[in-house]
Design an enzyme around this catalytic site. Structure first.
Site, mmCIF file in Angstrom:
data_model
loop_
_atom_site.group_PDB
_atom_site.id
_atom_site.type_symbol
_atom_site.label_atom_id
_atom_site.label_comp_id
_atom_site.label_asym_id
_atom_site.label_seq_id
_atom_site.Cartn_x
_atom_site.Cartn_y
_atom_site.Cartn_z
ATOM 1 N N THR A 1 8.918 -17.677 8.707
ATOM 2 C CA THR A 1 9.177 -16.350 9.269
ATOM 3 C C THR A 1 9.331 -16.404 10.787
ATOM 4 O O THR A 1 8.754 -17.286 11.443
ATOM 5 C CB THR A 1 8.009 -15.411 8.904
ATOM 6 O OG1 THR A 1 8.106 -14.214 9.667
ATOM 7 C CG2 THR A 1 6.654 -16.032 9.231
ATOM 8 N N ASP A 2 10.047 -15.435 11.328
ATOM 9 C CA ASP A 2 10.173 -15.343 12.794
ATOM 10 C C ASP A 2 8.849 -14.962 13.450
ATOM 11 O O ASP A 2 8.679 -15.111 14.668
ATOM 12 C CB ASP A 2 11.279 -14.346 13.184
ATOM 13 C CG ASP A 2 11.076 -12.932 12.655
ATOM 14 O OD1 ASP A 2 10.067 -12.672 11.958
ATOM 15 O OD2 ASP A 2 11.938 -12.080 12.930
ATOM 16 N N GLU A 3 7.884 -14.474 12.645
ATOM 17 C CA GLU A 3 6.617 -14.023 13.231
ATOM 18 C C GLU A 3 5.805 -15.161 13.829
ATOM 19 O O GLU A 3 4.854 -14.912 14.572
ATOM 20 C CB GLU A 3 5.772 -13.312 12.174
ATOM 21 C CG GLU A 3 6.408 -12.046 11.679
ATOM 22 C CD GLU A 3 5.438 -11.167 10.933
ATOM 23 O OE1 GLU A 3 4.225 -11.354 11.076
ATOM 24 O OE2 GLU A 3 5.905 -10.289 10.202
ATOM 25 N N TYR B 1 -1.826 -13.484 8.937
ATOM 26 C CA TYR B 1 -0.626 -13.880 8.179
ATOM 27 C C TYR B 1 0.236 -14.843 8.985
ATOM 28 O O TYR B 1 0.544 -15.955 8.552
ATOM 29 C CB TYR B 1 0.194 -12.639 7.781
ATOM 30 C CG TYR B 1 1.609 -12.983 7.388
ATOM 31 C CD1 TYR B 1 1.866 -13.761 6.256
ATOM 32 C CD2 TYR B 1 2.709 -12.573 8.161
ATOM 33 C CE1 TYR B 1 3.170 -14.114 5.905
ATOM 34 C CE2 TYR B 1 4.002 -12.916 7.818
ATOM 35 C CZ TYR B 1 4.228 -13.688 6.688
ATOM 36 O OH TYR B 1 5.513 -14.044 6.348
ATOM 37 N N LYS C 1 1.215 -18.888 8.513
ATOM 38 C CA LYS C 1 2.613 -19.351 8.351
ATOM 39 C C LYS C 1 2.943 -20.383 9.435
ATOM 40 O O LYS C 1 3.592 -21.398 9.171
ATOM 41 C CB LYS C 1 3.593 -18.181 8.413
ATOM 42 C CG LYS C 1 3.569 -17.254 7.229
ATOM 43 C CD LYS C 1 3.922 -17.918 5.911
ATOM 44 C CE LYS C 1 5.378 -18.335 5.816
ATOM 45 N NZ LYS C 1 5.701 -18.863 4.461
HETATM 46 P P1 NAD Z 1 6.093 -11.579 -1.694
HETATM 47 O O1 NAD Z 1 4.704 -11.239 -1.309
HETATM 48 O O2 NAD Z 1 6.995 -10.512 -2.197
HETATM 49 O O3 NAD Z 1 6.081 -12.718 -2.817
HETATM 50 C C1 NAD Z 1 5.212 -13.828 -2.757
HETATM 51 C C2 NAD Z 1 5.216 -14.490 -4.136
HETATM 52 O O4 NAD Z 1 4.367 -15.661 -4.060
HETATM 53 C C3 NAD Z 1 4.663 -13.604 -5.256
HETATM 54 O O5 NAD Z 1 5.476 -13.699 -6.401
HETATM 55 C C4 NAD Z 1 3.272 -14.182 -5.525
HETATM 56 O O6 NAD Z 1 2.844 -14.001 -6.863
HETATM 57 C C5 NAD Z 1 3.501 -15.656 -5.203
HETATM 58 N N1 NAD Z 1 2.263 -16.349 -4.829
HETATM 59 C C6 NAD Z 1 1.326 -15.947 -3.933
HETATM 60 N N2 NAD Z 1 0.329 -16.853 -3.883
HETATM 61 C C7 NAD Z 1 0.652 -17.852 -4.741
HETATM 62 C C8 NAD Z 1 0.021 -19.078 -5.117
HETATM 63 N N3 NAD Z 1 -1.158 -19.450 -4.591
HETATM 64 N N4 NAD Z 1 0.642 -19.863 -6.018
HETATM 65 C C9 NAD Z 1 1.833 -19.492 -6.571
HETATM 66 N N5 NAD Z 1 2.461 -18.342 -6.263
HETATM 67 C C10 NAD Z 1 1.880 -17.537 -5.357
HETATM 68 O O7 NAD Z 1 6.714 -12.312 -0.420
HETATM 69 P P2 NAD Z 1 8.193 -12.278 0.168
HETATM 70 O O8 NAD Z 1 8.340 -11.131 1.061
HETATM 71 O O9 NAD Z 1 9.148 -12.486 -0.956
HETATM 72 O O10 NAD Z 1 8.153 -13.595 1.073
HETATM 73 C C11 NAD Z 1 8.491 -14.858 0.509
HETATM 74 C C12 NAD Z 1 8.461 -15.897 1.597
HETATM 75 O O11 NAD Z 1 9.396 -15.554 2.612
HETATM 76 C C13 NAD Z 1 7.111 -16.029 2.295
HETATM 77 O O12 NAD Z 1 6.884 -17.394 2.564
HETATM 78 C C14 NAD Z 1 7.277 -15.257 3.582
HETATM 79 O O13 NAD Z 1 6.433 -15.762 4.603
HETATM 80 C C15 NAD Z 1 8.734 -15.520 3.880
HETATM 81 N N6 NAD Z 1 9.429 -14.496 4.688
HETATM 82 C C16 NAD Z 1 9.409 -13.187 4.294
HETATM 83 C C17 NAD Z 1 10.148 -12.246 5.023
HETATM 84 C C18 NAD Z 1 10.194 -10.786 4.619
HETATM 85 O O14 NAD Z 1 10.816 -9.989 5.296
HETATM 86 N N7 NAD Z 1 9.593 -10.382 3.494
HETATM 87 C C19 NAD Z 1 10.878 -12.653 6.140
HETATM 88 C C20 NAD Z 1 10.858 -14.001 6.521
HETATM 89 C C21 NAD Z 1 10.139 -14.911 5.766
HETATM 90 O O1 DAU Z 2 9.636 -10.754 10.377
HETATM 91 C C1 DAU Z 2 9.472 -11.281 9.112
HETATM 92 C C2 DAU Z 2 8.273 -10.637 8.434
HETATM 93 O O2 DAU Z 2 8.685 -9.328 8.055
HETATM 94 C C3 DAU Z 2 7.774 -11.415 7.223
HETATM 95 O O3 DAU Z 2 7.268 -12.657 7.655
HETATM 96 C C4 DAU Z 2 6.684 -10.641 6.478
HETATM 97 O O4 DAU Z 2 6.346 -11.335 5.276
HETATM 98 C C5 DAU Z 2 7.224 -9.270 6.122
HETATM 99 O O5 DAU Z 2 6.206 -8.504 5.503
HETATM 100 C C6 DAU Z 2 7.714 -8.561 7.380
HETATM 101 O O6 DAU Z 2 6.594 -8.294 8.283
HETATM 102 P P1 DAU Z 2 6.429 -6.877 9.020
HETATM 103 O O7 DAU Z 2 4.998 -6.707 9.326
HETATM 104 O O8 DAU Z 2 7.439 -6.739 10.095
HETATM 105 O O9 DAU Z 2 6.920 -5.923 7.785
HETATM 106 P P2 DAU Z 2 6.366 -4.523 7.219
HETATM 107 O O10 DAU Z 2 7.341 -4.117 6.165
HETATM 108 O O11 DAU Z 2 4.936 -4.576 6.856
HETATM 109 O O12 DAU Z 2 6.513 -3.553 8.471
HETATM 110 C C7 DAU Z 2 7.742 -3.408 9.168
HETATM 111 C C8 DAU Z 2 7.479 -2.505 10.372
HETATM 112 O O13 DAU Z 2 7.193 -1.184 9.917
HETATM 113 C C9 DAU Z 2 6.282 -2.921 11.197
HETATM 114 O O14 DAU Z 2 6.571 -2.666 12.565
HETATM 115 C C10 DAU Z 2 5.156 -2.022 10.711
HETATM 116 C C11 DAU Z 2 5.887 -0.745 10.351
HETATM 117 N N1 DAU Z 2 5.344 0.060 9.239
HETATM 118 C C12 DAU Z 2 4.998 -0.562 8.088
HETATM 119 C C13 DAU Z 2 4.549 0.157 7.006
HETATM 120 C C14 DAU Z 2 4.136 -0.511 5.706
HETATM 121 C C15 DAU Z 2 5.278 1.455 9.367
HETATM 122 O O15 DAU Z 2 5.617 2.017 10.419
HETATM 123 N N2 DAU Z 2 4.847 2.176 8.293
HETATM 124 C C16 DAU Z 2 4.477 1.587 7.116
HETATM 125 O O16 DAU Z 2 4.091 2.328 6.173
#
Ligand code: NAD
Ligand code: DAU
Length: 331
Positions: free
Chosen positions: A120-122, A147, A151
């Site tokens: 992730t970019d975080e 988190y 990562k």
């Molecule tokens: P998510 O929470 O929707 O899905 C995570 C999945 O991993 C789930 O299906 C969960 O059951 C599985 N899991 C969790 N712990 C596990 C374990 N111990 N063993 C096996 N499976 C397990 O997450 P997401 O948003 O799809 O993110 C997926 C990946 O992408 C992560 O590595 C996250 O850091 C990365 N990422 C997410 C975003 C975003 O915007 N959501 C952006 C950049 C990177």
């Molecule tokens: O940047 C990549 C990341 O993006 C991933 O690594 C994470 O897995 C993914 O969850 C996401 O992280 P954020 O914390 O940016 O996403 P989230 O959807 O939780 O929140 C997006 C923005 O919205 C953040 O600034 C918090 C805000 N927010 C979130 C929720 C749930 C609100 O204002 N209201 C809300 O109810």
């Protein structure tokens, strides 16, 4: 190729499995623990001769060893992924993001298996709102939350396993994804399903925080490109030039759903809330020729709203417990 996709029942992992089935001849084994964030229904309808499902933990060394031995490449999505949960209980983040990644790397080392790590970019921390800079592959790591720090730790493990043990790994760090199959705890699906339920959307603080949105399908195409053509040991940033502040996104959701654009609540801000993320994906575009397909955020968001409207049976089971959790936090 035979791909082992960890976390393939989660949001981005399941989008990747759908993308692989549609665009390649690869066969996929999904390894997923089915935590609260995993959902078998996200893989419904995929052909059984192309996609197998294994229910298990990426920190289970014996299981992981067998599955990695049978794969040509591992694409590692599984993680605890939600910042708000990590502020409440960091423990599972250390188990999955650190011990789980370590367990997979050890198996990849033993079997000489190609490994792609999804990050992730975080890991880079945050930027000022008025800073012209964006994150690049050279930006120093500076994570803020339990988190993002786990990562960041997982990325560093991958780099060490490349250098010390010669594991054939690449890493990608992507910005915020949106699209189908995203859990209702996350910002965009939470607000869409709130409106569908007649609940006012909830904006943390003033809503000035900026996220750099990319459609999950574009993330998938970028990962496939890196898997095919990425240089071993390299990191690639994935982004689609989609910077928007949260207030703008909430107002756009309300507008697209036919509601007054001020029909939302300001709620308690997230502790340590990162201000702005922004990705410069020049390396991925210039070196590997990747381009995003979804360039119109409003159109992508409208399609995502339609998906949630049409798939209430997918998201409804998690909605009440998610809102009860947020209510306890004043959010
Ligand atoms: P998510 O929470 O929707 O899905 C995570 C999945 O991993 C789930 O299906 C969960 O059951 C599985 N899991 C969790 N712990 C596990 C374990 N111990 N063993 C096996 N499976 C397990 O997450 P997401 O948003 O799809 O993110 C997926 C990946 O992408 C992560 O590595 C996250 O850091 C990365 N990422 C997410 C975003 C975003 O915007 N959501 C952006 C950049 C990177
Ligand atoms: O940047 C990549 C990341 O993006 C991933 O690594 C994470 O897995 C993914 O969850 C996401 O992280 P954020 O914390 O940016 O996403 P989230 O959807 O939780 O929140 C997006 C923005 O919205 C953040 O600034 C918090 C805000 N927010 C979130 C929720 C749930 C609100 O204002 N209201 C809300 O109810």
């Amino acid at each position: 190729m035979r791909l082992l996709v960890t976390g393939g029942a989660g949001f981005i992992g399941s989008n990747f499995v759908h993308h692989v089935v549609e665009h390649t001849d690869h066969r996929v084994t999904v390894l997923d623990r089915l935590t609260y964030a995993g959902n078998r229904a996200s893989l419904a309808g995929l052909p059984e001769d192309r996609v197998a499902f294994v229910h298990g933990d990426i920190a289970d060394a014996d299981l992981v060893d067998d599955l990695v031995a049978a794969a040509d490449a591992v694409v590692h999505y599984a993680a605890e992924s939600h910042n708000d949960n990590s502020l409440h209980d960091p423990n599972p983040f250390l188990h999955t993001n650190l011990i789980g990644t370590f367990t997979l790397l050890e198996a990849a080392r033993k079997h000489g298996t190609r490994f792609h790590h999804i990050s992730t970019d975080e890991v880079y921390g945050d930027l000022e709102l008025d800073d012209p800079a964006r994150f690049t592959e050279e930006t120093p790591y500076n994570p803020s939350s339990p988190y993002s720090s786990t990562k960041a730790g997982s990325d560093l493990l991958v780099r060490a396993w490349v250098r010390s043990f010669g594991v054939s790994a690449t890493i990608s760090n992507c910005s915020n994804n949106y699209g189908p199959y995203q859990h209702v705890e996350k910002f965009i699906p939470r607000q869409i399903t709130n409106v569908l339920r007649g609940i006012r959307p909830k904006l943390y603080g003033e809503g000035r925080n900026v996220r750099d949105w990319i459609h999950a399908d574009d993330h998938s195409s970028a990962v496939l490109t890196i898997l095919d053509e990425g240089r071993i040991g390299e990191t690639y940033l994935i982004g689609a030039d989609g910077e928007k502040d949260n207030k703008t996104v909430v107002e756009l959701i309300l507008h697209l759903m036919g509601r007054p654009t001020d029909d939302y609540d300001h709620v308690t801000d997230r502790a340590g809330h990162d201000l702005r993320y922004a990705i410069d994906s020049t390396k991925l575009r210039d070196e590997l020729g990747w381009q995003p397909r979804f360039r119109d955020f409003e159109a992508g968001l409208a399609a995502t709203i339609e998906w949630y409207r049409d798939h209430e049976e997918w998201w409804a089971p998690a909605k009440d417990s998610t809102e009860a959790f947020y209510a306890r936090l004043g959010q």
